[in-house]
Design a protein around this motif. Structure first.
Motif, mmCIF file in Angstrom:
data_model
loop_
_atom_site.group_PDB
_atom_site.id
_atom_site.type_symbol
_atom_site.label_atom_id
_atom_site.label_comp_id
_atom_site.label_asym_id
_atom_site.label_seq_id
_atom_site.Cartn_x
_atom_site.Cartn_y
_atom_site.Cartn_z
ATOM 1 N N GLN A 14 35.310 41.707 47.149
ATOM 2 C CA GLN A 14 36.030 40.522 46.737
ATOM 3 C C GLN A 14 35.496 39.296 47.044
ATOM 4 O OE1 GLN A 14 38.906 40.939 44.488
ATOM 5 N NE2 GLN A 14 37.219 42.827 44.143
ATOM 6 N N ASP A 142 34.838 39.922 24.929
ATOM 7 C CA ASP A 142 34.312 40.223 26.462
ATOM 8 C C ASP A 142 32.831 40.121 26.416
ATOM 9 O OD1 ASP A 142 33.736 40.912 28.736
ATOM 10 O OD2 ASP A 142 34.909 42.632 28.671
ATOM 11 N N THR A 257 28.730 32.402 33.088
ATOM 12 C CA THR A 257 29.824 31.982 33.588
ATOM 13 C C THR A 257 29.723 30.610 34.294
ATOM 14 O OG1 THR A 257 29.584 33.515 35.401
ATOM 15 C CG2 THR A 257 31.045 34.295 33.807
ATOM 16 N N THR A 261 31.253 27.095 33.368
ATOM 17 C CA THR A 261 32.091 26.613 34.141
ATOM 18 C C THR A 261 31.512 25.378 34.813
ATOM 19 O OG1 THR A 261 31.560 27.947 35.749
ATOM 20 C CG2 THR A 261 33.463 28.689 34.939
ATOM 21 N N VAL A 384 40.170 32.116 29.665
ATOM 22 C CA VAL A 384 40.816 32.298 30.914
ATOM 23 C C VAL A 384 40.471 31.207 31.906
ATOM 24 C CG1 VAL A 384 41.168 34.886 30.525
ATOM 25 C CG2 VAL A 384 39.516 33.947 31.866
ATOM 26 N N ASP A 385 41.154 31.135 32.573
ATOM 27 C CA ASP A 385 41.040 30.192 33.871
ATOM 28 C C ASP A 385 39.850 30.725 34.758
ATOM 29 O OD1 ASP A 385 41.360 29.065 36.781
ATOM 30 O OD2 ASP A 385 42.540 27.650 35.683
ATOM 31 N N ALA A 387 39.558 31.176 37.612
ATOM 32 C CA ALA A 387 40.136 31.919 38.971
ATOM 33 C C ALA A 387 40.455 33.102 38.583
ATOM 34 C CB ALA A 387 41.069 31.065 39.553
ATOM 35 N N GLU A 388 40.612 33.440 37.107
ATOM 36 C CA GLU A 388 41.182 34.789 36.643
ATOM 37 C C GLU A 388 40.125 35.778 36.416
ATOM 38 O OE1 GLU A 388 44.019 34.582 33.314
ATOM 39 O OE2 GLU A 388 44.572 32.497 34.137
ATOM 40 N N LEU A 389 39.050 35.427 36.598
ATOM 41 C CA LEU A 389 37.814 36.323 36.241
ATOM 42 C C LEU A 389 37.715 37.124 37.474
ATOM 43 C CD1 LEU A 389 35.124 33.824 34.983
ATOM 44 C CD2 LEU A 389 36.318 35.495 33.816
ATOM 45 N N ALA A 390 37.893 38.500 37.361
ATOM 46 C CA ALA A 390 37.968 39.408 38.340
ATOM 47 C C ALA A 390 36.487 39.829 38.646
ATOM 48 C CB ALA A 390 38.889 40.593 37.841
ATOM 49 N N HIS A 400 31.458 40.370 37.071
ATOM 50 C CA HIS A 400 32.693 40.312 36.742
ATOM 51 C C HIS A 400 33.009 41.770 35.898
ATOM 52 C CE1 HIS A 400 31.627 35.999 37.101
ATOM 53 N NE2 HIS A 400 32.992 35.978 37.785
#
Length: 411
Positions: A14, A142, A257, A261, A384-385, A387-390, A400
């Motif tokens: 993480q 996606d 990404t 960003t 999405v924001d 910060a929401e990318l897992a 991701h």
């Protein structure tokens, strides 16, 4: 092994960059605990790692040089066993490594790689066409699932002649190899499935050879079995078809990404102020696709510059993500994505005799795919924001789980 602190690596991966910061604070190397309580020295200091990767006293052969394995302390149920049990150039040392690498290296010369350009361009165009179709309604697509992942998989599968009807199964077993959250039972079952797939591929190509690398390896073995035994053949295929695409998938993932960003830097690339090569190298430095790579072993006691001793037979974990953000090499802004950075050197593809032979192919795929994506979809944006990318559940793979994006219309 002695050290002030032992860092238990997060199997979910993480926050590999915070782990890297902690490891660098330990000095030249820090003790970590791998799944199953297995200890290793993680080397996050870029200068130290570079030295060790070219040090003849550092081996990749666990059978010869890892005391824990030789003494039976690494069991069949260790979740990461596949990373050390295979017999291919990834786990060999000296003459054996040179012998096995020579069998595959001719396919990755600059001329051979460049010859794949038309095919990569064709695959890229097909994926962009499909993206345009699936995103025509304005609904998010996606980008990992529909672009970053299938491109390298298609390239490597064509190179090795993997039939279309086996590619989904291959993808599943590769994903599980890099998933460090799986149980020992799941890892063993996955290894069994992986070997079944690879042996099946060898059987098919033996009966029906074609113009692909699998057939070429089979021919080399049939002409001279001393160059490649049966187990080495299967394990070489495992290496090339697993590690052969994971790095590129995550390179494309993070390059896309990063640009989405950092819109001001994307604009600078599109103006020609920075090159796509700048994007690729800075991405590799900033977000190493493989954060940690297991394992290497000390052939004899090794004294590091700060006095740390890696004892003979102890395991060494290359912390590529941490090395890429080492302030000692990249200054106080090491943690930032910055295309104007003059020094973008990194160790994302390794260093020394085990340098990733697929690096030129990965770079070519990215150099074709990235400009094509942003040219086709100039209005591309995340859905999405950020910060929401897992992140994927792994400390061995840095990517991701999904990159939801809106295409924003065509060019």
């Amino acid at each position: 092994m002695t050290s002030g602190n032992v860092l238990r690596l997060d199997v979910n991966g993480q926050d590999v960059h915070e782990e890297g910061r902690l490891l660098r604070s330990e000095g030249s190397a820090g003790l970590v605990e791998l799944p199953g309580g297995v200890p290793a020295w993680a080397v996050a200091d870029a200068a130290t790692l570079r030295k060790l990767l070219t040090d003849p006293r550092v081996s990749k052969d666990p059978r010869a040089h890892w005391t824990a394995l030789r003494e039976g302390r690494i069991g069949e149920d260790w979740p990461l066993l596949i990373w050390v049990s295979v017999r291919n150039m990834f786990t060999t040392y000296g003459a054996d490594h040179r012998r096995l690498r020579a069998l595959v290296s001719k396919a990755f010369t600059p001329r051979q790689v460049d010859a794949m350009r038309p095919e990569i361009e064709q695959i890229t165009t097909g994926l962009l066409d499909r993206l345009e179709h699936s995103g025509a309604s304005g609904e998010p697509v996606d980008l990992r699932e529909e672009f970053a992942y299938p491109l390298p998989v298609e390239v490597i599968c064509r190179l090795f002649g993997v039939p279309v009807d086996r590619r989904a199964a291959m993808r599943s077993v590769v994903d599980t190899i890099f998933d460090t959250t799986v149980t020992a039972e799941q890892a063993q079952a996955n290894s069994h499935e992986l070997y079944e797939l690879m042996r099946g591929l060898v059987a098919d190509k033996t009966a029906n050879p074609a113009d692909d690398l699998t057939s070429a390896l089979i021919t080399a073995r049939s002409e001279d079995a001393t160059r490649l035994d049966a187990d080495e053949l299967v394990d070489t295929l495992i290496l090339m078809l697993t590690a052969g695409h994971e790095t590129t998938v995550n390179l494309l993932d993070h390059a896309v990404t990063a640009l989405l960003t950092h819109p001001e830097q994307l604009a600078a690339v599109l103006r020609g102020d920075h090159s796509w090569a700048d994007v690729i190298e800075e991405t590799l430095r900033w977000q190493a696709p493989v954060p940690y790579l297991p394992l290497r072993y000390a052939v004899e006691d090794i004294a590091l510059d700060d006095g740390t001793i890696i004892a003979k037979g102890e395991a060494i974990l290359a912390a590529y993500a941490a090395a890429g953000r080492d302030p000692a090499e990249h200054g106080a802004t090491a943690g930032r994505f910055d295309l104007s950075r003059e020094d973008k050197q990194h160790l994302a593809f390794g260093h020394g005799v085990h340098f990733c032979m697929g690096a030129p192919l990965a770079r070519l795929e990215a150099a074709i795919a990235l400009p094509a994506l942003f040219a086709r979809f100039p209005g591309l944006r995340l859905a999405v924001d950020p910060a929401e990318l897992a992140t994927v559940p792994s400390f061995l793979s840095n990517g991701h789980t999904a990159i939801p994006a809106v295409l924003g219309g065509g060019a």
